[in-house]
Design a protein around this motif. Structure first.
Motif, mmCIF file in Angstrom:
data_model
loop_
_atom_site.group_PDB
_atom_site.id
_atom_site.type_symbol
_atom_site.label_atom_id
_atom_site.label_comp_id
_atom_site.label_asym_id
_atom_site.label_seq_id
_atom_site.Cartn_x
_atom_site.Cartn_y
_atom_site.Cartn_z
ATOM 1 N N MET A 58 -52.645 -19.732 -89.996
ATOM 2 C CA MET A 58 -54.299 -19.099 -90.618
ATOM 3 C C MET A 58 -54.993 -20.783 -90.083
ATOM 4 S SD MET A 58 -54.391 -16.466 -93.009
ATOM 5 C CE MET A 58 -53.294 -14.907 -92.801
ATOM 6 N N TYR A 59 -56.099 -20.271 -88.754
ATOM 7 C CA TYR A 59 -57.015 -21.586 -88.759
ATOM 8 C C TYR A 59 -58.459 -21.020 -88.424
ATOM 9 C CZ TYR A 59 -52.576 -23.650 -86.475
ATOM 10 O OH TYR A 59 -51.556 -24.232 -85.791
ATOM 11 N N PRO A 60 -59.164 -21.986 -89.201
ATOM 12 C CA PRO A 60 -60.871 -21.532 -89.400
ATOM 13 C C PRO A 60 -61.133 -21.641 -87.944
ATOM 14 C CG PRO A 60 -60.359 -23.591 -90.782
ATOM 15 C CD PRO A 60 -59.030 -23.016 -89.952
ATOM 16 N N TRP A 61 -61.935 -19.986 -87.736
ATOM 17 C CA TRP A 61 -62.711 -19.393 -86.241
ATOM 18 C C TRP A 61 -64.464 -20.211 -86.727
ATOM 19 C CZ3 TRP A 61 -66.567 -15.377 -85.182
ATOM 20 C CH2 TRP A 61 -66.309 -15.608 -83.580
ATOM 21 N N MET A 62 -64.633 -21.025 -85.881
ATOM 22 C CA MET A 62 -65.651 -21.559 -85.669
ATOM 23 C C MET A 62 -65.785 -21.996 -86.722
ATOM 24 S SD MET A 62 -68.012 -19.179 -83.059
ATOM 25 C CE MET A 62 -69.380 -19.796 -84.429
ATOM 26 N N PRO A 63 -64.983 -23.019 -87.377
ATOM 27 C CA PRO A 63 -65.398 -23.948 -88.460
ATOM 28 C C PRO A 63 -66.561 -25.275 -88.299
ATOM 29 C CG PRO A 63 -63.897 -24.896 -87.053
ATOM 30 C CD PRO A 63 -64.044 -23.879 -86.483
ATOM 31 N N LEU A 64 -67.603 -25.342 -87.658
ATOM 32 C CA LEU A 64 -68.944 -26.051 -87.525
ATOM 33 C C LEU A 64 -69.893 -24.900 -88.085
ATOM 34 C CD1 LEU A 64 -67.746 -28.854 -85.057
ATOM 35 C CD2 LEU A 64 -67.365 -29.178 -86.990
ATOM 36 N N ALA A 65 -69.467 -23.887 -87.835
ATOM 37 C CA ALA A 65 -70.744 -23.166 -88.556
ATOM 38 C C ALA A 65 -71.040 -23.825 -90.144
ATOM 39 C CB ALA A 65 -70.890 -21.698 -87.492
#
Length: 128
Positions: A58-65
């Motif tokens: 699992m990888y963060p989706w939109m981690p810079l939001a």
């Protein structure tokens, strides 16, 4: 808490705790995704062909939001399903209950002893 896996038009499988976005006339027009992660299945080599295993990452989706709840319109969702129990447990333990990393320190190149387990993988049997 409603944990679902969404297949997006982009082809991404995203797991998240979601809430419906409702219009004034009570029509669902989208979803708010809390702590969304991309789910990837990674085949594992095994000496025993009868026991094929798959790792899940699992990888963060939109981690810079900056937003905590990311809006997603309904027309971007191809389908939505309930994850199997092992995947839901992994998401709850490794993402929802994980210690938050201080992204500002990381982006500025500073080290931190805080951890973020949202990219942790686990093995499950293909038959699950």
């Amino acid at each position: 808490m409603t944990i679902k896996i969404l297949l997006l038009k982009s082809g991404e499988d995203v797991i998240a705790d979601l809430k419906e976005m409702v219009s004034p006339d009570e029509k669902v027009i989208g979803y708010f995704l809390s702590k969304p992660c991309i789910v990837k299945l990674i085949p594992k080599d095994s000496e025993d062909e009868s026991k094929r295993e798959t790792a899940i990452r699992m990888y963060p989706w939109m981690p810079l939001a900056k937003e905590k709840d990311i809006p997603l319109p309904t027309d971007w969702v191809v389908t939505m399903v309930t994850p199997i129990e092992k995947v839901e447990t992994m998401y709850k333990e490794d993402v929802l209950n994980a210690k938050l990393i201080n992204h500002e320190e990381t982006l500025n190149g500073k080290t931190t002893d805080k951890t973020n387990n949202s990219n942790k993988s686990t093995k499950i049997s293909i038959s699950d």
